[in-house]
Design a protein around this motif. Structure first.
Motif, PDB file in Angstrom:
ATOM      1  N   LEU A   1      54.151  -8.349 -17.569  1.00  0.00           N
ATOM      2  CA  LEU A   1      55.609  -8.516 -17.602  1.00  0.00           C
ATOM      3  C   LEU A   1      56.160  -9.296 -16.414  1.00  0.00           C
ATOM      4  N   TYR A   2      55.580  -9.144 -15.239  1.00  0.00           N
ATOM      5  CA  TYR A   2      56.124  -9.774 -14.042  1.00  0.00           C
ATOM      6  C   TYR A   2      56.291 -11.292 -14.157  1.00  0.00           C
ATOM      7  N   PRO A   3      55.350 -12.014 -14.764  1.00  0.00           N
ATOM      8  CA  PRO A   3      55.535 -13.472 -14.869  1.00  0.00           C
ATOM      9  C   PRO A   3      56.757 -13.882 -15.703  1.00  0.00           C
ATOM     10  N   ILE A   4      57.199 -13.025 -16.604  1.00  0.00           N
ATOM     11  CA  ILE A   4      58.398 -13.336 -17.387  1.00  0.00           C
ATOM     12  C   ILE A   4      59.601 -13.432 -16.458  1.00  0.00           C
ATOM     13  N   MET A   6      65.324  16.473 -16.828  1.00  0.00           N
ATOM     14  CA  MET A   6      64.158  15.897 -17.469  1.00  0.00           C
ATOM     15  C   MET A   6      63.080  15.667 -16.418  1.00  0.00           C
ATOM     16  N   GLU A   7      61.876  16.006 -16.770  1.00  0.00           N
ATOM     17  CA  GLU A   7      60.747  15.807 -15.873  1.00  0.00           C
ATOM     18  C   GLU A   7      60.146  14.429 -16.058  1.00  0.00           C
ATOM     19  N   GLN A   8      59.542  13.934 -14.993  1.00  0.00           N
ATOM     20  CA  GLN A   8      58.810  12.673 -15.087  1.00  0.00           C
ATOM     21  C   GLN A   8      57.580  12.911 -15.938  1.00  0.00           C
ATOM     22  N   ARG A   9      57.361  12.038 -16.916  1.00  0.00           N
ATOM     23  CA  ARG A   9      56.220  12.180 -17.828  1.00  0.00           C
ATOM     24  C   ARG A   9      54.966  11.589 -17.203  1.00  0.00           C
ATOM     25  N   ILE A  10      54.972  10.299 -16.979  1.00  0.00           N
ATOM     26  CA  ILE A  10      53.910   9.633 -16.218  1.00  0.00           C
ATOM     27  C   ILE A  10      54.597   8.588 -15.366  1.00  0.00           C
ATOM     28  N   ASN A  11      53.965   8.216 -14.298  1.00  0.00           N
ATOM     29  CA  ASN A  11      54.505   7.152 -13.459  1.00  0.00           C
ATOM     30  C   ASN A  11      53.908   5.845 -13.970  1.00  0.00           C
ATOM     31  N   PHE A  12      54.664   5.154 -14.817  1.00  0.00           N
ATOM     32  CA  PHE A  12      54.123   3.940 -15.413  1.00  0.00           C
ATOM     33  C   PHE A  12      53.961   2.821 -14.383  1.00  0.00           C
ATOM     34  N   HIS A  13      54.630   2.921 -13.234  1.00  0.00           N
ATOM     35  CA  HIS A  13      54.431   1.923 -12.185  1.00  0.00           C
ATOM     36  C   HIS A  13      53.044   2.061 -11.567  1.00  0.00           C
ATOM     37  N   GLU A  14      52.508   3.285 -11.582  1.00  0.00           N
ATOM     38  CA  GLU A  14      51.158   3.515 -11.061  1.00  0.00           C
ATOM     39  C   GLU A  14      50.107   3.386 -12.154  1.00  0.00           C
ATOM     40  N   LYS A  15      50.357   3.994 -13.308  1.00  0.00           N
ATOM     41  CA  LYS A  15      49.354   4.074 -14.367  1.00  0.00           C
ATOM     42  C   LYS A  15      49.339   2.855 -15.294  1.00  0.00           C
ATOM     43  N   GLY A  16      50.392   2.045 -15.249  1.00  0.00           N
ATOM     44  CA  GLY A  16      50.491   0.916 -16.167  1.00  0.00           C
ATOM     45  C   GLY A  16      50.402  -0.430 -15.485  1.00  0.00           C
ATOM     46  N   GLN A  17      49.607  -0.532 -14.441  1.00  0.00           N
ATOM     47  CA  GLN A  17      49.535  -1.777 -13.677  1.00  0.00           C
ATOM     48  C   GLN A  17      49.155  -2.985 -14.536  1.00  0.00           C
ATOM     49  N   GLY A  18      48.253  -2.806 -15.488  1.00  0.00           N
ATOM     50  CA  GLY A  18      47.855  -3.922 -16.351  1.00  0.00           C
ATOM     51  C   GLY A  18      49.018  -4.415 -17.191  1.00  0.00           C
ATOM     52  N   ALA A  19      49.741  -3.481 -17.775  1.00  0.00           N
ATOM     53  CA  ALA A  19      50.891  -3.856 -18.606  1.00  0.00           C
ATOM     54  C   ALA A  19      51.971  -4.510 -17.757  1.00  0.00           C
ATOM     55  N   ASN A  32      64.971  -5.419 -22.890  1.00  0.00           N
ATOM     56  CA  ASN A  32      64.698  -4.388 -23.896  1.00  0.00           C
ATOM     57  C   ASN A  32      63.350  -3.728 -23.630  1.00  0.00           C
ATOM     58  N   THR A  33      62.354  -4.503 -23.236  1.00  0.00           N
ATOM     59  CA  THR A  33      61.038  -3.947 -22.922  1.00  0.00           C
ATOM     60  C   THR A  33      61.112  -3.031 -21.705  1.00  0.00           C
ATOM     61  N   TRP A  34      61.769  -3.491 -20.632  1.00  0.00           N
ATOM     62  CA  TRP A  34      61.910  -2.651 -19.437  1.00  0.00           C
ATOM     63  C   TRP A  34      62.673  -1.377 -19.764  1.00  0.00           C
ATOM     64  N   ASN A  35      63.748  -1.493 -20.554  1.00  0.00           N
ATOM     65  CA  ASN A  35      64.505  -0.303 -20.965  1.00  0.00           C
ATOM     66  C   ASN A  35      63.602   0.683 -21.675  1.00  0.00           C
ATOM     67  N   ARG A  36      62.779   0.206 -22.558  1.00  0.00           N
ATOM     68  CA  ARG A  36      61.922   1.099 -23.332  1.00  0.00           C
ATOM     69  C   ARG A  36      60.895   1.804 -22.451  1.00  0.00           C
ATOM     70  N   PHE A  37      60.329   1.096 -21.480  1.00  0.00           N
ATOM     71  CA  PHE A  37      59.418   1.754 -20.541  1.00  0.00           C
ATOM     72  C   PHE A  37      60.146   2.837 -19.749  1.00  0.00           C
ATOM     73  N   ASN A  38      61.329   2.505 -19.240  1.00  0.00           N
ATOM     74  CA  ASN A  38      62.074   3.470 -18.424  1.00  0.00           C
ATOM     75  C   ASN A  38      62.580   4.663 -19.231  1.00  0.00           C
ATOM     76  N   ILE A  39      62.828   4.471 -20.505  1.00  0.00           N
ATOM     77  CA  ILE A  39      63.274   5.568 -21.368  1.00  0.00           C
ATOM     78  C   ILE A  39      62.085   6.414 -21.824  1.00  0.00           C
ATOM     79  N   ALA A  40      60.968   5.760 -22.151  1.00  0.00           N
ATOM     80  CA  ALA A  40      59.778   6.498 -22.594  1.00  0.00           C
ATOM     81  C   ALA A  40      59.157   7.302 -21.452  1.00  0.00           C
ATOM     82  N   PHE A  41      59.185   6.725 -20.259  1.00  0.00           N
ATOM     83  CA  PHE A  41      58.572   7.354 -19.084  1.00  0.00           C
ATOM     84  C   PHE A  41      59.612   7.448 -17.964  1.00  0.00           C
ATOM     85  N   PRO A  42      60.636   8.279 -18.153  1.00  0.00           N
ATOM     86  CA  PRO A  42      61.725   8.336 -17.160  1.00  0.00           C
ATOM     87  C   PRO A  42      61.245   8.831 -15.802  1.00  0.00           C
TER      88      PRO A  42
END
Length: 152
Positions: free
Chosen positions: A18-21, A1-14, A128-138
């Motif tokens: 999450l980090y304060p949780i 499977m290819e990386q779709r987008i790097n959500f750690h780079e492109k999703g900084q706002g989102a 569950n939220t982290w799982n979904r990010f990692n599954i959507a954008f592996p």
């Protein structure tokens, strides 16, 4: 499977939302090792490879045994888990499935205060939220690279 987008780079706002949780949960009266156990179990249910790698390593760092890690998927059939852990595991599975029967609630209520139940639910929701990010954008190349304490 290819990386779709790097959500750690492109999703900084989102991610900043999450980090304060995680910071809040570190101060929770629910013990860290139990929260990690729940995060590992939910990641098993959701099939999140990155989170399974991360939480298995963190659990080992907390002194978790290999036997309990290997048996977690069959926790109901083993003698390795306390009643408090069993209640939390049942709660995690029910909340993840969005179906929380009264008997599961009542069992959790026997072992956790109201504040702990809220924090446990927040912990389950967060993983569950982290799982979904990692599954959507592996990021397949990242699986196996986690180092204990990397995100502390």
């Amino acid at each position: 499977m290819e990386q779709r987008i790097n959500f750690h780079e492109k999703g900084q706002g989102a991610l900043k939302a999450l980090y304060p949780i995680g910071a809040y949960l570190k101060k929770s009266p629910v013990e860290a090792k139990l929260r990690e156990l729940i995060e590992f179990r939910v990641s098993q249910i959701n099939g999140c490879a990155y989170c399974l790698d991360m939480h298995s390593k963190d659990l080992r760092a907390h002194g978790e045994t290999e036997q309990r890690l290997y048996a977690l998927n069959a926790w109901r059939e083993t003698p390795f888990f306390t009643d408090r852990e069993r209640a939390a595991l049942a709660w995690a599975e029910a909340v993840t499935a969005c179906k929380v029967p009264d008997e599961v609630f009542l069992k959790v209520k026997e072992h956790f205060t109201d504040e702990e139940m809220v924090d446990l639910t927040l912990s389950i929701s967060a993983i569950n939220t982290w799982n979904r990010f990692n599954i959507a954008f592996p990021m397949p190349s990242a699986v196996g690279t986690y180092q204990v304490g990397q995100f502390a």
